[in-house]
Motif scaffolding. Sequence first.
Motif, PDB file in Angstrom:
ATOM      1  N   LYS A 198      -8.682   2.870   1.774  1.00  0.00           N
ATOM      2  CA  LYS A 198      -7.558   3.730   2.652  1.00  0.00           C
ATOM      3  C   LYS A 198      -7.541   3.212   3.907  1.00  0.00           C
ATOM      4  O   LYS A 198      -6.922   3.955   4.791  1.00  0.00           O
ATOM      5  CB  LYS A 198      -7.718   5.205   2.346  1.00  0.00           C
ATOM      6  CG  LYS A 198      -7.708   5.967   1.064  1.00  0.00           C
ATOM      7  CD  LYS A 198      -7.756   7.061   1.051  1.00  0.00           C
ATOM      8  CE  LYS A 198      -7.621   7.807  -0.385  1.00  0.00           C
ATOM      9  NZ  LYS A 198      -7.702   9.407  -0.533  1.00  0.00           N
ATOM     10  N   SER A 199      -7.976   2.104   4.240  1.00  0.00           N
ATOM     11  CA  SER A 199      -7.971   1.668   5.707  1.00  0.00           C
ATOM     12  C   SER A 199      -6.665   1.089   6.258  1.00  0.00           C
ATOM     13  O   SER A 199      -6.414   1.250   7.624  1.00  0.00           O
ATOM     14  CB  SER A 199      -8.999   0.556   5.853  1.00  0.00           C
ATOM     15  OG  SER A 199      -8.812  -0.624   4.968  1.00  0.00           O
ATOM     16  N   SER A 201      -3.575   2.350   4.439  1.00  0.00           N
ATOM     17  CA  SER A 201      -2.493   3.255   4.150  1.00  0.00           C
ATOM     18  C   SER A 201      -3.188   4.453   3.579  1.00  0.00           C
ATOM     19  O   SER A 201      -4.395   4.460   3.208  1.00  0.00           O
ATOM     20  CB  SER A 201      -1.708   2.639   3.144  1.00  0.00           C
ATOM     21  OG  SER A 201      -2.180   2.474   1.871  1.00  0.00           O
ATOM     22  N   ARG A 202      -2.390   5.520   3.447  1.00  0.00           N
ATOM     23  CA  ARG A 202      -2.957   6.950   3.255  1.00  0.00           C
ATOM     24  C   ARG A 202      -3.318   6.996   1.683  1.00  0.00           C
ATOM     25  O   ARG A 202      -4.081   7.582   1.253  1.00  0.00           O
ATOM     26  CB  ARG A 202      -2.012   8.005   3.704  1.00  0.00           C
ATOM     27  CG  ARG A 202      -2.441   9.426   3.468  1.00  0.00           C
ATOM     28  CD  ARG A 202      -1.495  10.447   3.813  1.00  0.00           C
ATOM     29  NE  ARG A 202      -1.271  10.663   5.334  1.00  0.00           N
ATOM     30  CZ  ARG A 202      -0.439  11.305   5.904  1.00  0.00           C
ATOM     31  NH1 ARG A 202       0.182  11.882   5.300  1.00  0.00           N
ATOM     32  NH2 ARG A 202      -0.650  11.245   7.377  1.00  0.00           N
ATOM     33  N   LYS A 203      -2.240   6.385   1.136  1.00  0.00           N
ATOM     34  CA  LYS A 203      -2.366   6.107  -0.249  1.00  0.00           C
ATOM     35  C   LYS A 203      -3.358   5.229  -0.943  1.00  0.00           C
ATOM     36  O   LYS A 203      -4.005   5.806  -1.845  1.00  0.00           O
ATOM     37  CB  LYS A 203      -0.851   5.543  -1.203  1.00  0.00           C
ATOM     38  CG  LYS A 203      -0.846   5.507  -2.459  1.00  0.00           C
ATOM     39  CD  LYS A 203       0.499   4.976  -3.007  1.00  0.00           C
ATOM     40  CE  LYS A 203       0.537   4.859  -4.560  1.00  0.00           C
ATOM     41  NZ  LYS A 203       1.842   4.467  -5.043  1.00  0.00           N
ATOM     42  N   GLY A 204      -3.701   4.475  -0.149  1.00  0.00           N
ATOM     43  CA  GLY A 204      -4.825   3.315  -0.413  1.00  0.00           C
ATOM     44  C   GLY A 204      -4.524   2.370  -1.545  1.00  0.00           C
ATOM     45  O   GLY A 204      -3.566   2.697  -2.433  1.00  0.00           O
TER      46      GLY A 204
END
Length: 234
Positions: A198-199, A201-204
């Motif tokens: 998840k580095s 984006s929030r969705k990962g």
Amino acid sequence: MTEHREKTRMLVAVDCIIFGFDGEHIKILLIKRGFEPEEGKWSLMGGFIEAHESLDEAANKILFQLTGLKGVYLEQLHAFGHPDRDPERTISIAYFALIDILKYETKLHENYHAEWFVTTEMPELIFDHNEMVEIAKQKIRYKAAHHPILFELLPKKFTIPQLQSLYEGVYNTRIDNRNFVRKLSSTGLLIKLEEKDKSSSRKGAFYFKLDKKKYKSKFQAFLNLVPNAEDLID
């Protein structure tokens, strides 16, 4: 025996072209040359072959001295022997290595004044080392079109976007995501993990790992991840 004594003596060296991948860019490991000629300029890591060493033994020794790694992908590339390639008559056998940057021992930076460079931004090198690097790039592109060797550059767990970035870096192009994922899925080489990165984006993005059994059995088979006309993005 008299005839042999009259022949010009030549030195034989090994030079290692060390490639790594940091998750975004293909990089090459270079050192600052610590002696004349060309002292202080950027160079590949190399050394002369000792009388008791085979070519592969010498290359593995040099690789270990610079990276602290053993058992990595290392392949003999080409022999370079132009009479003027070095002030002292020297034939060099070049090897290329593919390593996981995360396993690289950074403390060795100080010992050899080593530094990672993005391959498209590397400085001018001494002698014919630039030619060695270009031939190594061509060989890797060819090999990657037939064998899944680029997985050697990845850590144990990685994301699909990282793998795509790796292929884009090697072939210096952009690839259509949907076609890449489709081809990748058809290989059956990957195992999907529960964990996400998840580095970025929030969705990962889910992590994957290589199925080593299938990797070994399919190594000699064509791996069609190489970009072609339908995959390229303008």
